[in-house]
Design a protein around this motif. Structure first.
Motif, PDB file in Angstrom:
ATOM      1  N   THR A  57      26.385 -10.224   9.347  1.00 30.85           N
ATOM      2  CA  THR A  57      25.568 -10.970   8.375  1.00 30.85           C
ATOM      3  C   THR A  57      24.192 -10.352   8.144  1.00 30.85           C
ATOM      4  O   THR A  57      23.709 -10.329   7.016  1.00 30.85           O
ATOM      5  CB  THR A  57      25.380 -12.435   8.823  1.00 30.85           C
ATOM      6  OG1 THR A  57      24.915 -12.453  10.160  1.00 30.85           O
ATOM      7  CG2 THR A  57      26.669 -13.210   8.721  1.00 30.85           C
ATOM      8  N   SER A  61      22.670  -9.270   3.709  1.00 30.82           N
ATOM      9  CA  SER A  61      21.722 -10.289   3.262  1.00 30.82           C
ATOM     10  C   SER A  61      20.889  -9.836   2.072  1.00 30.82           C
ATOM     11  O   SER A  61      20.592  -8.655   1.922  1.00 30.82           O
ATOM     12  CB  SER A  61      20.789 -10.666   4.412  1.00 30.82           C
ATOM     13  OG  SER A  61      21.530 -11.305   5.428  1.00 30.82           O
ATOM     14  N   TRP A  65      15.847 -14.387   2.617  1.00 36.79           N
ATOM     15  CA  TRP A  65      16.567 -15.305   3.507  1.00 36.79           C
ATOM     16  C   TRP A  65      17.871 -14.657   3.970  1.00 36.79           C
ATOM     17  O   TRP A  65      18.699 -14.275   3.159  1.00 36.79           O
ATOM     18  CB  TRP A  65      16.873 -16.614   2.753  1.00 36.79           C
ATOM     19  CG  TRP A  65      17.580 -17.625   3.579  1.00 36.79           C
ATOM     20  CD1 TRP A  65      17.227 -18.078   4.820  1.00 36.79           C
ATOM     21  CD2 TRP A  65      18.776 -18.329   3.223  1.00 36.79           C
ATOM     22  NE1 TRP A  65      18.119 -19.019   5.254  1.00 36.79           N
ATOM     23  CE2 TRP A  65      19.081 -19.194   4.285  1.00 36.79           C
ATOM     24  CE3 TRP A  65      19.614 -18.325   2.104  1.00 36.79           C
ATOM     25  CZ2 TRP A  65      20.186 -20.042   4.282  1.00 36.79           C
ATOM     26  CZ3 TRP A  65      20.716 -19.171   2.092  1.00 36.79           C
ATOM     27  CH2 TRP A  65      20.987 -20.021   3.171  1.00 36.79           C
ATOM     28  N   PRO A  68      23.281 -16.872   6.876  1.00 36.33           N
ATOM     29  CA  PRO A  68      23.451 -17.576   8.156  1.00 36.33           C
ATOM     30  C   PRO A  68      24.545 -16.899   8.999  1.00 36.33           C
ATOM     31  O   PRO A  68      25.473 -16.314   8.436  1.00 36.33           O
ATOM     32  CB  PRO A  68      23.877 -18.985   7.738  1.00 36.33           C
ATOM     33  CG  PRO A  68      23.425 -19.131   6.325  1.00 36.33           C
ATOM     34  CD  PRO A  68      23.477 -17.756   5.727  1.00 36.33           C
ATOM     35  N   TRP A  70      27.796 -15.981  11.033  1.00 36.00           N
ATOM     36  CA  TRP A  70      29.211 -16.340  10.851  1.00 36.00           C
ATOM     37  C   TRP A  70      29.759 -16.768  12.198  1.00 36.00           C
ATOM     38  O   TRP A  70      29.708 -16.005  13.170  1.00 36.00           O
ATOM     39  CB  TRP A  70      29.977 -15.140  10.308  1.00 36.00           C
ATOM     40  CG  TRP A  70      31.467 -15.231  10.411  1.00 36.00           C
ATOM     41  CD1 TRP A  70      32.291 -14.520  11.243  1.00 36.00           C
ATOM     42  CD2 TRP A  70      32.330 -16.070   9.629  1.00 36.00           C
ATOM     43  NE1 TRP A  70      33.593 -14.860  11.027  1.00 36.00           N
ATOM     44  CE2 TRP A  70      33.661 -15.814  10.050  1.00 36.00           C
ATOM     45  CE3 TRP A  70      32.118 -17.021   8.625  1.00 36.00           C
ATOM     46  CZ2 TRP A  70      34.758 -16.470   9.495  1.00 36.00           C
ATOM     47  CZ3 TRP A  70      33.214 -17.670   8.077  1.00 36.00           C
ATOM     48  CH2 TRP A  70      34.518 -17.397   8.509  1.00 36.00           C
ATOM     49  N   HIS A  81      32.235 -17.468   2.978  1.00 38.38           N
ATOM     50  CA  HIS A  81      30.920 -17.573   3.618  1.00 38.38           C
ATOM     51  C   HIS A  81      29.855 -16.935   2.716  1.00 38.38           C
ATOM     52  O   HIS A  81      28.732 -17.437   2.619  1.00 38.38           O
ATOM     53  CB  HIS A  81      30.981 -16.867   4.985  1.00 38.38           C
ATOM     54  CG  HIS A  81      29.764 -17.057   5.830  1.00 38.38           C
ATOM     55  ND1 HIS A  81      29.433 -18.265   6.391  1.00 38.38           N
ATOM     56  CD2 HIS A  81      28.786 -16.187   6.207  1.00 38.38           C
ATOM     57  CE1 HIS A  81      28.307 -18.135   7.090  1.00 38.38           C
ATOM     58  NE2 HIS A  81      27.893 -16.885   6.985  1.00 38.38           N
ATOM     59  N   TYR A  85      26.664 -18.745   0.969  1.00 41.50           N
ATOM     60  CA  TYR A  85      25.314 -18.170   1.108  1.00 41.50           C
ATOM     61  C   TYR A  85      24.655 -17.985  -0.257  1.00 41.50           C
ATOM     62  O   TYR A  85      23.511 -18.397  -0.477  1.00 41.50           O
ATOM     63  CB  TYR A  85      25.434 -16.837   1.851  1.00 41.50           C
ATOM     64  CG  TYR A  85      24.192 -15.980   1.840  1.00 41.50           C
ATOM     65  CD1 TYR A  85      22.996 -16.436   2.393  1.00 41.50           C
ATOM     66  CD2 TYR A  85      24.227 -14.690   1.294  1.00 41.50           C
ATOM     67  CE1 TYR A  85      21.852 -15.626   2.394  1.00 41.50           C
ATOM     68  CE2 TYR A  85      23.105 -13.882   1.298  1.00 41.50           C
ATOM     69  CZ  TYR A  85      21.918 -14.357   1.844  1.00 41.50           C
ATOM     70  OH  TYR A  85      20.804 -13.558   1.846  1.00 41.50           O
ATOM     71  N   ARG A  88      23.649 -21.325  -1.766  1.00 36.23           N
ATOM     72  CA  ARG A  88      22.457 -21.911  -1.136  1.00 36.23           C
ATOM     73  C   ARG A  88      21.201 -21.082  -1.427  1.00 36.23           C
ATOM     74  O   ARG A  88      20.094 -21.610  -1.536  1.00 36.23           O
ATOM     75  CB  ARG A  88      22.699 -22.058   0.368  1.00 36.23           C
ATOM     76  CG  ARG A  88      23.698 -23.178   0.635  1.00 36.23           C
ATOM     77  CD  ARG A  88      24.283 -23.135   2.015  1.00 36.23           C
ATOM     78  NE  ARG A  88      23.278 -23.311   3.049  1.00 36.23           N
ATOM     79  CZ  ARG A  88      23.495 -23.100   4.339  1.00 36.23           C
ATOM     80  NH1 ARG A  88      24.695 -22.726   4.751  1.00 36.23           N
ATOM     81  NH2 ARG A  88      22.542 -23.274   5.220  1.00 36.23           N
TER      82      ARG A  88
END
Ligand code: FAD
Length: 347
Positions: A57, A61, A65, A68, A70, A81, A85, A88
């Motif tokens: 992860t 990115s 941010w 999150p 995994w 996932h 992400y 969000r």
């Protein structure tokens, strides 16, 4: 008039939105992000559900941010996932993507500004950022002959179980082909066709190493040094768990290209034939740039000339994603951020 119209709300469009906002522009006022899809997530929302990222992860990115962690299992994150992400991320930064708005064309308008035409309103823009990705333009090479069975592209693949008990020909030498072969070969007989012998990365090389290579190239370019090269010298196929398991089952054996399609399968160059039920074309994608056609920016070779992210013949137009030609690793999760930062600095 709108300062910046960003076309595409996938990872590249969101990373651009992040930096536009950070530079003081207000989302949905000074800049808008338009997306043809009804749901967030860009191409990740359309990929097959068992697809995993090829990096952990922290190497997958966008700016600001981190993705999150995994916690699903010991592997890398599944596509869902990434969709979660990106959904969000968009909310977190209030990027207000306007959805179900497909851009049909961008043309030069009054005072050289750019007009963005959609089926749901038009925008007059000082700058346009095109971030439409490649997923909507699957590429299938032309072969002579015709095949009566089922044919599909990576973009249409969902579950290996759809092919249970069949004979399946998988075409392509990249990561999509290797990962789909790894799955389908568990439930079906497979033949793997590649243009040249497949090149596997060493087991300990994953997206992290690829990103570090892209970083070296980016720095060299910035300092005006020689091109340090991309990942091509290393190989193509990342040995994710499923592909390693396929190697252990001895199914990663590829044949060279066939000569033609026949009704029940393919004819090889030596004249022999193989019967198959299905052909899966894992033969890549092309940049989705149809909305820019009327700007007439393609050269005789069909390519648009860019200086970094900026179209040379139309300085109000910027491009991000698509491939390394808009910035090293610009079409990956982590690379999109760096390209977006450079793009917004230039704007
Ligand atoms: P997209 O995600 O395709 O987003 C483009 C958006 O533009 C879409 O939402 C679309 O609806 C919209 N759009 C298109 N045309 C229009 C239009 N005319 N008007 C309005 N909106 C439009 N990268 C990694 O970092 N790690 C990985 O592990 C990884 N694995 C991959 C596996 C596969 C099989 C593939 C194909 C790619 C993978 N990638 C990976 C590469 C990369 O992350 C994706 O291709 C990524 O989706 C590109 O993001 P993007 O924002 O440029 O385009």
């Amino acid at each position: 008039m709108t300062g910046v119209v960003v076309i595409g709300g996938g990872q590249a469009g969101l990373a651009t939105g992040f930096y536009l906002q950070r530079s003081g522009l207000v989302p949905d006022k000074d800049f808008v992000i338009l997306d043809a899809a009804a749901e967030p997530g860009g191409a990740w929302a359309r990929m097959w559900p068992t697809l995993r990222t090829f990096s952990p992860t922290q190497y997958s990115s966008l700016p600001g941010w981190m993705m999150p962690p995994w916690t699903g299992d010991s592997g890398y994150p599944l596509a869902a996932h990434v969709v979660d992400y990106l959904t969000r991320y968009e909310q977190r930064y209030g990027l207000a993507v306007r959805r179900s708005v497909a851009v049909r064309s961008v043309i030069r308008g009054h005072r050289g500004l750019l007009e963005v035409h959609t089926g749901r309103g038009d925008w007059l823009a000082e700058h346009v950022v095109s971030a439409t990705g490649t997923w909507t333009r699957p590429f299938v090479p032309a072969y002579p002959g015709s095949f009566a069975g089922r044919q599909l592209h990576t973009a249409d693949y969902r579950h290996a179980s759809d092919f249970a008990g069949q004979r399946v020909l998988i075409v392509g030498g990249g990561n999509s082909a290797a990962q789909i072969l790894a799955e389908v070969s568990q439930v079906a007989g497979t033949i793997w066709v590649t243009l040249r012998p497949p090149r596997f990365l060493p087991d300990d090389v994953d997206g992290r190493v690829l990103f570090e290579l892209a970083t070296r190239r980016y720095r060299a370019r910035r300092l005006g040094g020689p091109d340090t090269g991309g990942v091509a010298g290393l190989g193509d196929i990342v040995m994710v768990d499923s592909v390693r398991a396929a190697r252990d089952r001895n199914v990663l054996r590829a044949r060279g290209p066939f000569a033609r399609l026949v009704e029940h399968g393919v004819r090889w160059r030596d004249g022999s034939e193989s019967s198959v039920d299905t052909i899966i074309w894992c033969t890549g994608f092309r940049p989705a740039l149809g909305h820019l056609t009327s700007l007439g920016l393609r050269g005789p070779d069909g390519r648009m000339r860019t200086d970094g992210t900026q179209a040379i013949q139309e300085p109000r137009l910027h491009l991000i994603g698509y491939g390394d030609w808009t910035g090293p690793a610009s079409a990956t999760l982590i690379g999109a951020g760096r390209t977006a930062r450079d793009l917004v600095t230039k704007l």
